[in-house]
Each structure stands twice: as structure tokens, then as C-alpha cells.
Design a protein around this motif. Sequence first.
Motif, mmCIF file in Angstrom:
data_model
loop_
_atom_site.group_PDB
_atom_site.id
_atom_site.type_symbol
_atom_site.label_atom_id
_atom_site.label_comp_id
_atom_site.label_asym_id
_atom_site.label_seq_id
_atom_site.Cartn_x
_atom_site.Cartn_y
_atom_site.Cartn_z
ATOM 1 N N MET A 1 0.822 -1.188 0.000
ATOM 2 C CA MET A 1 0.000 0.000 0.000
ATOM 3 C C MET A 1 0.870 1.257 0.000
ATOM 4 S SD MET A 1 -3.130 -0.935 -0.172
ATOM 5 C CE MET A 1 -4.073 0.464 0.315
ATOM 6 N N VAL A 2 1.998 1.177 0.717
ATOM 7 C CA VAL A 2 2.891 2.333 0.759
ATOM 8 C C VAL A 2 3.489 2.583 -0.622
ATOM 9 C CG1 VAL A 2 5.016 3.227 1.788
ATOM 10 C CG2 VAL A 2 3.391 1.963 3.196
ATOM 11 N N LEU A 3 3.851 1.517 -1.316
ATOM 12 C CA LEU A 3 4.406 1.671 -2.658
ATOM 13 C C LEU A 3 3.367 2.257 -3.613
ATOM 14 C CD1 LEU A 3 6.771 1.193 -4.570
ATOM 15 C CD2 LEU A 3 5.887 -1.103 -4.959
ATOM 16 N N LEU A 4 2.136 1.803 -3.515
ATOM 17 C CA LEU A 4 1.069 2.344 -4.351
ATOM 18 C C LEU A 4 0.853 3.829 -4.077
ATOM 19 C CD1 LEU A 4 -1.242 1.873 -6.373
ATOM 20 C CD2 LEU A 4 -2.686 1.304 -4.413
ATOM 21 N N ALA A 5 0.865 4.216 -2.823
ATOM 22 C CA ALA A 5 0.689 5.620 -2.466
ATOM 23 C C ALA A 5 1.869 6.453 -2.969
ATOM 24 C CB ALA A 5 0.547 5.757 -0.957
ATOM 25 N N ALA A 6 3.079 5.920 -2.880
ATOM 26 C CA ALA A 6 4.255 6.657 -3.346
ATOM 27 C C ALA A 6 4.222 6.859 -4.852
ATOM 28 C CB ALA A 6 5.522 5.906 -2.937
ATOM 29 N N VAL A 7 3.863 5.823 -5.589
ATOM 30 C CA VAL A 7 3.784 5.939 -7.052
ATOM 31 C C VAL A 7 2.686 6.921 -7.445
ATOM 32 C CG1 VAL A 7 3.203 4.657 -9.143
ATOM 33 C CG2 VAL A 7 4.766 3.671 -7.482
ATOM 34 N N THR A 8 1.571 6.891 -6.738
ATOM 35 C CA THR A 8 0.479 7.828 -7.020
ATOM 36 C C THR A 8 0.906 9.259 -6.775
ATOM 37 O OG1 THR A 8 -1.113 6.129 -6.393
ATOM 38 C CG2 THR A 8 -1.907 8.401 -6.455
ATOM 39 N N LEU A 9 1.582 9.513 -5.673
ATOM 40 C CA LEU A 9 2.031 10.871 -5.366
ATOM 41 C C LEU A 9 3.054 11.368 -6.374
ATOM 42 C CD1 LEU A 9 2.264 10.727 -1.479
ATOM 43 C CD2 LEU A 9 0.580 11.931 -2.872
ATOM 44 N N VAL A 10 3.962 10.518 -6.784
ATOM 45 C CA VAL A 10 4.958 10.928 -7.785
ATOM 46 C C VAL A 10 4.281 11.212 -9.119
ATOM 47 C CG1 VAL A 10 6.937 10.109 -9.131
ATOM 48 C CG2 VAL A 10 6.880 9.761 -6.670
#
Length: 72
Positions: free
Chosen positions: A1-10
Motif C-alpha cells: 500500500m505504501v508503494l502504491l501511495a508513493a507511485v500515485t504521489l509521484v
Amino acid sequence: MVLLAAVTLVSVAVAGGVMLLGLDEKPVRLADRATRVDQAPAADKRIIYVSDQPPVRVIGAPFVPNTNPRER
């Protein structure tokens, strides 16, 4: 979930930067690609219809799926 949130923010940050800089002068839309007219076939190429092909000769027994494995 953290990786998904990071990719979304970038991704949002990159899209926002492009919008602020105005680099998207003419966006490509899906409808623009779909309405393109395909080129006509060349005069030296034959048009091959699938239904006009001769039937293929099958060597051996035809495949019959085993729907009831208890009966052989």
C-alpha cells in the motif's frame, strides 16, 4: 500500500508540474487515434479471405476432450 501511495504521489506531482509549465499544448486523445483512416491495401498485394482457404488435412485421431475422467 505504501508503494502504491508513493507511485500515485509521484505521478500526481509529475502531472502537476507538466500542467504548470504548459508542456501539454496539444494533448492526444483516444478519439483522435481511433478515427484515423487506415491506408488502402497496395495494388500488388492480394486480399486473402479466411473463408476461401482450403481445409487442412488432419492426420491421426481428432482431439476429443475428456469430460468424464471416470470413463475411459
